[in-house]
Scaffold this active site. Structure first.
Site, PDB file in Angstrom:
ATOM      1  N   ARG A  62      30.937  10.167  35.748  1.00 21.32           N
ATOM      2  CA  ARG A  62      30.043   9.485  36.899  1.00 21.32           C
ATOM      3  C   ARG A  62      30.525   8.256  37.420  1.00 21.32           C
ATOM      4  O   ARG A  62      29.690   7.700  38.220  1.00 21.32           O
ATOM      5  CB  ARG A  62      28.715   9.643  36.661  1.00 21.32           C
ATOM      6  N   ARG A 100      15.101  -4.995  35.393  1.00 25.96           N
ATOM      7  CA  ARG A 100      16.070  -6.213  34.975  1.00 25.96           C
ATOM      8  C   ARG A 100      15.851  -7.498  35.664  1.00 25.96           C
ATOM      9  O   ARG A 100      15.596  -7.659  36.905  1.00 25.96           O
ATOM     10  CB  ARG A 100      17.503  -5.855  34.903  1.00 25.96           C
ATOM     11  N   GLN A 113      26.283  -0.644  24.561  1.00 22.79           N
ATOM     12  CA  GLN A 113      24.882  -0.404  24.998  1.00 22.79           C
ATOM     13  C   GLN A 113      24.272  -2.018  24.956  1.00 22.79           C
ATOM     14  O   GLN A 113      24.994  -3.053  25.141  1.00 22.79           O
ATOM     15  CB  GLN A 113      24.217   0.349  23.984  1.00 22.79           C
ATOM     16  N   LYS A 125      31.978  -0.165  31.117  1.00 19.92           N
ATOM     17  CA  LYS A 125      31.452  -0.793  29.877  1.00 19.92           C
ATOM     18  C   LYS A 125      31.874  -0.052  28.686  1.00 19.92           C
ATOM     19  O   LYS A 125      31.386  -0.247  27.545  1.00 19.92           O
ATOM     20  CB  LYS A 125      29.883  -1.133  29.861  1.00 19.92           C
ATOM     21  N   PRO A 152      26.781  -6.673  27.178  1.00 18.09           N
ATOM     22  CA  PRO A 152      28.072  -6.895  27.411  1.00 18.09           C
ATOM     23  C   PRO A 152      28.283  -6.351  28.839  1.00 18.09           C
ATOM     24  O   PRO A 152      28.156  -4.932  29.177  1.00 18.09           O
ATOM     25  CB  PRO A 152      29.166  -6.355  26.412  1.00 18.09           C
ATOM     26  N   GLU A 153      29.052  -7.020  29.741  1.00 21.12           N
ATOM     27  CA  GLU A 153      29.395  -6.448  31.026  1.00 21.12           C
ATOM     28  C   GLU A 153      30.792  -6.291  31.005  1.00 21.12           C
ATOM     29  O   GLU A 153      31.451  -6.420  30.047  1.00 21.12           O
ATOM     30  CB  GLU A 153      29.049  -7.378  32.148  1.00 21.12           C
ATOM     31  N   ASN A 206      23.923  -7.517  34.759  1.00 23.03           N
ATOM     32  CA  ASN A 206      22.988  -8.432  35.132  1.00 23.03           C
ATOM     33  C   ASN A 206      23.291  -9.619  35.636  1.00 23.03           C
ATOM     34  O   ASN A 206      23.094 -10.239  36.740  1.00 23.03           O
ATOM     35  CB  ASN A 206      21.890  -8.391  34.129  1.00 23.03           C
TER      36      ASN A 206
END
Length: 283
Positions: free
Chosen positions: A125, A262, A70, A53, A2-3, A169
Site C-alpha cells: 500500500r 498527533r 513502530q 519506515k 523514527p521517520e 510527525n
C-alpha cells in the site's frame, strides 16, 4: 516513531557490516519466528533496503527479513559479542564473523520470500519513498492533484504512507511551515505555485534531514545557532517541538495543535488559515 530519514541512516549503518557478508547466526525472539533462524544460517546478505519506515534485509537465497520499528524499535550495530548496555528487549540478532546487527523493542518482524514482498499488507500500500533518489518534485505535485488525495487536509495527508512513504510527525510540521501552508488546507485549494513549493519542500526537507542526521532547519540558520552554542535539539527544527518560542521568520509564538491524534506545530502568522470566502483554487 523514527521517520524515513532515521530508518535510512540505520540501514546505511547496518549495510556496512552485513552487505556481502555471510550471516553465521540469526536469532528471532518471537517464538513463531524462531524456526526461521536455520533458514538464514550460512547465507549471504545481498542488500539492506528501506521502503518508507520499513527495513528489508535481503539474502542470497531469495528470502527477506522485514522489520518495522513502530514507536519504540531501535537498531544497534556492535562488534560480535559486544551487546549494548540497554534494558530494551532484543527482538532480532544477525551475527557475522565480526559484527552484529541488533534490533530492540520492535514489534513487527516477519520473514518473506523476496519475490512475494509485493503481497505484504503494508508494503503493497506504500506510496513512493521520499528518499528514493529518482523521486522528483513534479511527481509529488502530480500525487497531490490525484482525486484520492486532492480533497484531504494536508495535516492528515502528510501522515498517510499511501501518499508518500517515510513521512512522519516532525517532517509534516517542518514541511508545511517551509511551504507556508496551514494544515487545514487541501491540495485542491492550492495555486500552482503553492503546489510546487509544497512538493519541493517535501523533497528538500526529507533529504536534508537524512543528510544532516535530523536537522530540517536551513543550513545557514543551523550554523548560526550552532555558533551560538545551541544544542543539537535546539537547532534541529524551525517549528517542531518549539511551542511558545518565537518563529524564526516573523517572531510570532509557535503553537501546537493536534491533527489525526498527533501533535503538529505551526506559526499561524506564516501559515495563515484560508478565509472562508477564499477557499477556492487560485485565491
Amino acid at each position: 516513531m523514527p521517520e524515513g530519514p532515521e530508518i535510512r541512516r540505520a540501514a546505511d549503518e547496518i549495510a556496512q557490516v552485513l552487505e556481502g557478508r555471510v550471516v553465521e547466526r540469526v536469532s528471532f525472539a518471537h517464538p513463531p519466528l524462531r524456526h526461521h533462524g536455520k533458514r538464514f544460517k550460512g547465507r549471504r546478505v545481498e542488500h539492506v533496503e528501506t521502503r518508507g519506515k520499513a527495513l528489508l534485509t535481503h539474502f542470497d537465497h531469495g528470502w527477506t527479513i522485514y522489520s518495522h520499528n513502530q514507536l519504540y524499535g531501535v537498531w544497534h550495530v556492535a562488534k560480535r559479542g559486544s551487546l549494548p548496555d540497554t534494558k530494551r528487549s532484543l527482538r532480532l540478532r544477525l551475527t557475522t564473523a565480526s559484527h552484529e546487527a541488533l534490533l530492540y523493542s520492535a514489534s513487527e518482524i516477519s520473514v518473506w520470500r523476496t519475490d512475494e514482498l509485493d503481497q505484504h499488507p503494508f508494503l503493497s500500500r506504500l506510496g513512493p519513498d521520499i528518499l528514493n533518489e529518482n523521486l522528483e518534485w513534479r511527481t509529488i505535485t502530480a500525487l497531490l492533484e490525484e482525486p484520492r488525495f486532492a480533497g484531504r487536509q494536508l495535516g492528515a495527508l502528510y501522515l498517510d504512507q499511501t501518499f508518500l512513504a517515510g513521512l512522519g510527525n516532525y517532517l509534516r510540521s517542518e514541511i508545511l511551515f517551509a511551504a507556508g501552508l496551514h494544515p487545514s488546507m487541501t491540495p485542491s485549494e492550492l495555486t500552482r505555485g503553492q503546489l510546487g513549493r509544497l512538493a519541493r519542500s517535501t523533497l528538500d526537507l526529507s533529504r536534508r534531514s537524512y543528510l544532516t542526521g535530523g536537522i530540517t532547519n536551513p543550513p545557514a540558520r543551523a550554523r548560526k545557532l550552532e555558533a551560538a552554542d545551541a544544542s543539537f535539539g535546539q537547532r534541529r527544527f524551525a517549528v517542531f517541538e518549539r511551542e511558545g518560542l518565537a518563529c524564526y521568520e516573523c517572531g510570532v509564538r509557535i503553537e501546537r495543535i493536534d491533527i489525526s491524534t498527533r501533535r503538529l506545530y505551526l506559526c499561524k502568522q506564516c501559515q495563515q488559515a484560508p478565509n472562508a470566502g477564499a477557499r477556492q483554487r487560485g485565491l
